[in-house]
Design an enzyme around this catalytic site. Structure first.
Site, PDB file in Angstrom:
ATOM      1  N   SER A   9       0.836  -1.206   0.000  1.00  0.00           N
ATOM      2  CA  SER A   9       0.000   0.000   0.000  1.00  0.00           C
ATOM      3  C   SER A   9       0.866   1.248   0.000  1.00  0.00           C
ATOM      4  CB  SER A   9      -0.905   0.012   1.232  1.00  0.00           C
ATOM      5  OG  SER A   9      -1.445   1.308   1.405  1.00  0.00           O
ATOM      6  N   HIS A  33      -1.199  -1.302  -4.215  1.00  0.00           N
ATOM      7  CA  HIS A  33      -2.481  -1.003  -3.574  1.00  0.00           C
ATOM      8  C   HIS A  33      -2.598   0.503  -3.366  1.00  0.00           C
ATOM      9  CE1 HIS A  33      -5.908  -2.099  -0.913  1.00  0.00           C
ATOM     10  NE2 HIS A  33      -5.496  -1.106  -0.148  1.00  0.00           N
ATOM     11  N   ASP A  35      -4.871   3.510  -1.912  1.00  0.00           N
ATOM     12  CA  ASP A  35      -5.963   3.826  -0.992  1.00  0.00           C
ATOM     13  C   ASP A  35      -6.548   5.193  -1.296  1.00  0.00           C
ATOM     14  OD1 ASP A  35      -6.070   1.525   0.849  1.00  0.00           O
ATOM     15  OD2 ASP A  35      -4.012   2.105   1.330  1.00  0.00           O
ATOM     16  N   MET A  37      -9.224   7.845  -0.287  1.00  0.00           N
ATOM     17  CA  MET A  37     -10.067   8.217   0.862  1.00  0.00           C
ATOM     18  C   MET A  37     -10.632   9.617   0.635  1.00  0.00           C
ATOM     19  SD  MET A  37      -7.745   6.940   4.040  1.00  0.00           S
ATOM     20  CE  MET A  37      -6.774   5.417   3.964  1.00  0.00           C
ATOM     21  N   HIS A  66      -8.365   0.734  -3.838  1.00  0.00           N
ATOM     22  CA  HIS A  66      -9.262   0.508  -2.702  1.00  0.00           C
ATOM     23  C   HIS A  66      -9.979   1.819  -2.408  1.00  0.00           C
ATOM     24  CE1 HIS A  66      -9.521  -0.474   1.927  1.00  0.00           C
ATOM     25  NE2 HIS A  66     -10.709  -0.435   1.353  1.00  0.00           N
ATOM     26  N   MET A  68     -12.220   4.036  -0.396  1.00  0.00           N
ATOM     27  CA  MET A  68     -12.885   4.288   0.888  1.00  0.00           C
ATOM     28  C   MET A  68     -13.611   5.611   0.750  1.00  0.00           C
ATOM     29  SD  MET A  68      -9.726   2.896   3.150  1.00  0.00           S
ATOM     30  CE  MET A  68      -8.662   3.016   1.703  1.00  0.00           C
ATOM     31  N   MET A 137     -11.489  -6.262   5.727  1.00  0.00           N
ATOM     32  CA  MET A 137     -10.600  -5.313   6.412  1.00  0.00           C
ATOM     33  C   MET A 137     -10.193  -5.864   7.770  1.00  0.00           C
ATOM     34  SD  MET A 137      -9.994  -2.781   4.435  1.00  0.00           S
ATOM     35  CE  MET A 137      -9.092  -1.793   5.651  1.00  0.00           C
ATOM     36  N   PHE A 143      -6.467   4.706   8.092  1.00  0.00           N
ATOM     37  CA  PHE A 143      -5.074   5.055   8.366  1.00  0.00           C
ATOM     38  C   PHE A 143      -4.170   3.839   8.242  1.00  0.00           C
ATOM     39  CE2 PHE A 143      -7.880   7.895  10.627  1.00  0.00           C
ATOM     40  CZ  PHE A 143      -7.388   9.143  10.265  1.00  0.00           C
ATOM     41  N   ASP A 173      -6.459  -6.566   4.557  1.00  0.00           N
ATOM     42  CA  ASP A 173      -5.831  -5.247   4.487  1.00  0.00           C
ATOM     43  C   ASP A 173      -5.880  -4.596   5.869  1.00  0.00           C
ATOM     44  OD1 ASP A 173      -4.962  -2.696   3.876  1.00  0.00           O
ATOM     45  OD2 ASP A 173      -6.694  -2.172   2.636  1.00  0.00           O
ATOM     46  N   GLY A 195       1.214  -2.028   4.098  1.00  0.00           N
ATOM     47  CA  GLY A 195       1.760  -0.685   3.932  1.00  0.00           C
ATOM     48  C   GLY A 195       3.041  -0.529   4.708  1.00  0.00           C
TER      49      GLY A 195
HETATM   50  C1  DX5 Z   1      -6.206   1.414   5.708  1.00  0.00           C
HETATM   51  C2  DX5 Z   1      -5.799   1.132   4.286  1.00  0.00           C
HETATM   52  C3  DX5 Z   1      -4.683   0.165   4.184  1.00  0.00           C
HETATM   53  C4  DX5 Z   1      -3.410   0.647   4.839  1.00  0.00           C
HETATM   54  C5  DX5 Z   1      -2.654  -0.541   5.330  1.00  0.00           C
HETATM   55  O1  DX5 Z   1      -7.428   2.063   5.735  1.00  0.00           O
HETATM   56  O2  DX5 Z   1      -6.888   0.573   3.561  1.00  0.00           O
HETATM   57  O3  DX5 Z   1      -4.435  -0.228   2.847  1.00  0.00           O
HETATM   58  O4  DX5 Z   1      -2.584   1.393   3.989  1.00  0.00           O
HETATM   59  O5  DX5 Z   1      -1.513  -0.108   5.986  1.00  0.00           O
HETATM   60  P1  DX5 Z   1      -0.787  -1.018   7.066  1.00  0.00           P
HETATM   61  O6  DX5 Z   1      -0.331  -2.271   6.373  1.00  0.00           O
HETATM   62  O7  DX5 Z   1       0.331  -0.166   7.536  1.00  0.00           O
HETATM   63  O8  DX5 Z   1      -1.797  -1.343   8.139  1.00  0.00           O
HETATM   64 ZN    ZN Z   2      -6.412  -0.355   1.612  1.00  0.00          ZN
END
Ligand code: DX5
Ligand code: ZN
Length: 217
Positions: A9, A33, A35, A37, A66, A68, A137, A143, A173, A195
């Site tokens: 990520s 990946h 994200d 948001m 992804h 969100m 999830m 975050f 994830d 991530g």
């Molecule tokens: C969280 C994201 C993830 C996030 C994962 O809302 O959807 O993709 O980046 O990061 P880590 O692996 O650090 O939890």
């Molecule tokens: Zn994600």
């Protein structure tokens, strides 16, 4: 069991150097990946369609987007049209998830559907044939760098039972590292987002290999 796939990520990468950061993991990772948001579905704001369009052009590996965001029915298909290999929307935000999944496939992307930690899988089992991937999830979305939620493991197992050996990928994830990835793989997940465990490592490319080895054990 299929070969586990790793999707780093970029939420944990340097946003000022995204192309360079992706190039580093481009030879070992299966997907990148991304994200997205919107500051409404989750209390954080990241990036949107223009950045995804730029990354599609520069990334050596396909994008796993992804979303969100609120109202994915309105916005998600444009990410597929932009060339993302996979587009995942949250079922909690979708008004017509079946129509949306079909639209994503028609636009040439793999269709993914995500469940927040408290969203059960059972009401959506009949939708699985419409999907290419189910995302369970393992943190509350919003975050990077959060701790893995053990409480979700039974749901991963139930999702795997519902999918069987079928064509639907089962992605996890949030809080995935060399330890938690083993438990998720054992529960039946086969696509792993990470991530912090990748971009927080000294050697992100090697971290991807280590995660895949741990998932294979
Ligand atoms: C969280 C994201 C993830 C996030 C994962 O809302 O959807 O993709 O980046 O990061 P880590 O692996 O650090 O939890
Ligand atoms: Zn994600």
């Amino acid at each position: 069991m299929v070969r586990p796939q790793i999707a780093p990520s970029i939420l944990s990468a340097d946003f000022a150097r995204l192309a360079d950061e992706i190039a580093v993991i481009g030879s070992t990772a299966d997907w990148v990946h991304v994200d997205v948001m919107d500051g409404h579905f989750v209390p954080n704001l990241t990036l949107g369609l223009p950045v995804v369009q730029a990354l599609v052009k520069s990334s050596p590996i396909p994008l796993d987007v992804h979303l969100m965001i609120e109202d994915p029915d309105r916005w998600a298909t444009s990410y597929a049209e932009a060339g993302a290999g996979s587009v995942t929307f949250h079922v909690e935000a979708a008004a017509a998830p079946v129509r949306l999944a079909r639209d994503l496939r028609s636009a040439g992307a793999r269709a993914g559907m995500a469940l927040r930690p408290a969203t059960p899988v059972e009401p959506y089992v009949d939708l699985l044939p419409e999907l290419d991937m189910l995302l369970v999830m393992t943190v509350e979305p919003g975050f990077g760098g959060q701790a893995f939620l053990d409480v979700v493991l039974p749901k991963i197992r139930r999702a795997r039972q519902a999918i069987g050996d079928g064509a639907v990928w089962l992605q996890v994830d949030g809080g995935i590292n060399a330890e938690t990835i083993e438990r998720c793989a054992d529960a039946g997940a086969d696509v792993f987002v990470a991530g912090n465990a990748v971009f927080g490592a000294d050697d992100p490319a090697a971290a991807v290999e280590r995660l895949r080895e741990a998932a294979t054990r």
